[in-house]
Design an enzyme around this catalytic site. Structure first.
Site, short mmCIF file in Angstrom:
data_model
loop_
_atom_site.label_atom_id
_atom_site.label_comp_id
_atom_site.label_asym_id
_atom_site.label_seq_id
_atom_site.Cartn_x
_atom_site.Cartn_y
_atom_site.Cartn_z
N ASP A 2 0.82 -1.21 0.00
CA ASP A 2 0.00 0.00 0.00
C ASP A 2 0.86 1.27 0.00
O ASP A 2 0.36 2.36 0.26
CB ASP A 2 -0.95 0.00 1.20
CG ASP A 2 -0.21 0.02 2.53
OD1 ASP A 2 1.04 -0.07 2.51
OD2 ASP A 2 -0.87 0.12 3.58
N GLN A 19 8.30 27.39 -0.98
CA GLN A 19 7.14 27.85 -0.21
C GLN A 19 7.63 28.40 1.13
O GLN A 19 7.35 27.85 2.19
CB GLN A 19 6.15 26.70 -0.02
CG GLN A 19 5.61 26.15 -1.34
CD GLN A 19 4.59 25.05 -1.13
OE1 GLN A 19 3.65 25.21 -0.35
NE2 GLN A 19 4.77 23.93 -1.80
N ASP A 31 16.87 36.89 -12.55
CA ASP A 31 15.83 37.74 -11.97
C ASP A 31 16.45 38.61 -10.89
O ASP A 31 17.57 38.38 -10.45
CB ASP A 31 14.66 36.93 -11.41
CG ASP A 31 15.11 35.85 -10.43
OD1 ASP A 31 15.95 36.15 -9.56
OD2 ASP A 31 14.64 34.70 -10.55
N LYS A 55 12.42 39.97 -15.29
CA LYS A 55 11.30 39.27 -15.92
C LYS A 55 10.00 39.64 -15.23
O LYS A 55 9.96 39.93 -14.04
CB LYS A 55 11.53 37.76 -15.86
CG LYS A 55 11.54 37.17 -14.45
CD LYS A 55 11.85 35.69 -14.46
CE LYS A 55 11.89 35.15 -13.03
NZ LYS A 55 12.31 33.75 -12.97
N ARG A 72 6.08 38.08 -14.84
CA ARG A 72 5.23 36.90 -15.04
C ARG A 72 3.76 37.30 -15.07
O ARG A 72 3.31 38.07 -14.22
CB ARG A 72 5.44 35.88 -13.91
CG ARG A 72 6.79 35.20 -13.89
CD ARG A 72 6.80 34.17 -12.78
NE ARG A 72 8.12 33.56 -12.60
CZ ARG A 72 8.54 32.47 -13.23
NH1 ARG A 72 7.74 31.89 -14.10
NH2 ARG A 72 9.72 31.96 -12.99
N ASP A 115 21.74 30.39 -11.11
CA ASP A 115 20.51 30.34 -10.32
C ASP A 115 20.57 29.12 -9.41
O ASP A 115 21.43 28.25 -9.57
CB ASP A 115 19.28 30.27 -11.24
CG ASP A 115 18.03 30.87 -10.59
OD1 ASP A 115 18.09 31.20 -9.39
OD2 ASP A 115 17.01 31.00 -11.28
N ASP A 158 13.53 24.24 -13.05
CA ASP A 158 12.42 23.29 -13.04
C ASP A 158 12.03 22.91 -14.47
O ASP A 158 12.52 21.93 -15.02
CB ASP A 158 11.25 23.88 -12.26
CG ASP A 158 10.19 22.84 -11.92
OD1 ASP A 158 10.24 21.73 -12.49
OD2 ASP A 158 9.31 23.13 -11.09
#
Length: 336
Positions: A46, A106, A181, A204, A206, A230, A234
């Site tokens: 599982d 985050q 950036d 930049k 967005r 950087d 991603d």
């Protein structure tokens, strides 16, 4: 205080090749065999994670090598469960070696009713029993303050500087470091200082996450060999667009140095077809076959710096000394 226990390494499944490389480097530094602790980290049908440590770890200084990369939740749970297994086995100290720290993007509330997931992850790690964290190029340096335990944040820029000096030694006078950036200017400035190069910025805007509407180059890049730096890449959309804009503004070549090659979705295809001459990443995230086989992607090893940092933590000596070229160059001699 002199070390009275041996450093012991244990690895999850996130980046086993890096863990083995770190063990090999530690063996070289110490002149004695350093192997990974024998353990199994498996899943039940599982998909529950199960950990069993086969060796005695009572009173030992344990280092868990486990980046929390894709799949982030699985790898994070492996780290937490391994920590619990070691704590319940009476390990003297548990250090989490997290080459790539997932959820680092985050790090603040960008909008109303959103979480600060990086803080939640930090709380979970401390509660599980982790007593120290060793990582590389956190997306935001203030994440160190989310922990109430010591956090050593290594930097890839000294490794990048050594590689740039080696690869572009005949054209260092034409090199210009570029931040993709405004938020990454401090990171780009650090690399620029190390190789004595000027600095430019790509500003930049967005419209929405993952899409870049407009880019403006701040600085004269005409006739320059541009180095974009950087912390992570991603889907590579922003990176490839920045390379195109730099070439349109007169750059002769564009190379990119990225600490963490997340490279999800169409990233490899975009990079292969882009105007970038090369993308250089570290092995903080285990590279899948498409990344390893891409003609214009190179991977720099982080095992030498992590191995030395682990030994310094074990010995109670300075980790920040690894940021100096005089200290780092011998560690990477013959590798770059």
């Amino acid at each position: 205080m002199p070390a009275i226990t041996e450093p012991k390494l244990i690895s999850g499944n996130a980046n086993l090749s890096l863990a083995k490389a770190i063990a090999r480097r530690m063996s070289m530094h110490r002149g004695m065999s350093q192997k990974l602790v024998d353990a199994r980290v498996e899943r039940f049908n599982d998909q529950e994670i199960f950990v069993e440590v086969y060796e005695n770890v009572r009173g030992e200084d344990m280092f868990i090598i486990q980046p929390t990369s894709n799949p982030a939740n699985d790898n994070l749970m492996e780290l937490l469960i391994m920590t619990d297994a070691l704590r319940r086995s009476s390990a003297a100290r548990i250090t989490a070696v997290i080459p790539y720290f997932g959820y680092a993007r985050q790090d603040r509330r960008s909008k109303a009713r959103t979480p600060i997931s990086a803080k939640l992850v930090a709380n979970m790690m401390v509660e599980a029993g982790i007593e120290r964290v060793l990582t590389m190029d956190l997306h935001a340096a203030q994440i160190q303050g989310f922990f109430d335990i010591p956090v050593d944040n290594l930097y890839a820029s000294p490794i990048f500087a050594l590689d740039i000096i080696h690869q572009l030694r005949d054209r260092l006078g034409d090199v210009m470091v570029v931040s993709p950036d405004v938020g990454g200017v401090a990171r780009a400035r650090e690399l620029a200082k190390r190789i004595n190069a000027p600095l430019a910025i790509v500003d930049k805007r967005r419209e929405k996450p993952g899409e870049v509407a407009e880019m403006t180059v701040i600085g004269d890049v005409s006739g320059k060999v541009c180095i974009i730096v950087d912390d992570m890449c991603d889907t590579a959309g922003t990176l490839c667009k920045a390379a195109e804009v730099l070439m349109e503004h007169g750059a002769t070549e564009v190379h990119s140095y990225i600490s963490h090659g997340v490279l999800s979705g169409p990233a490899v295809e975009r990079i292969t077809n882009s105007v970038m001459k090369s993308l250089v990443i570290t092995d903080s995230i285990e590279a899948p076959a498409p990344v390893r086989n891409a003609p214009n992607i190179r991977i720099l090893p982080t095992a030498p710096i992590f191995a030395q940092a682990i030994l310094n933590i074990w010995n109670g000596t300075s980790v920040s000394s690894l940021f100096d070229n005089e200290t780092l160059s011998p560690i990477y001699e013959g590798i770059l």
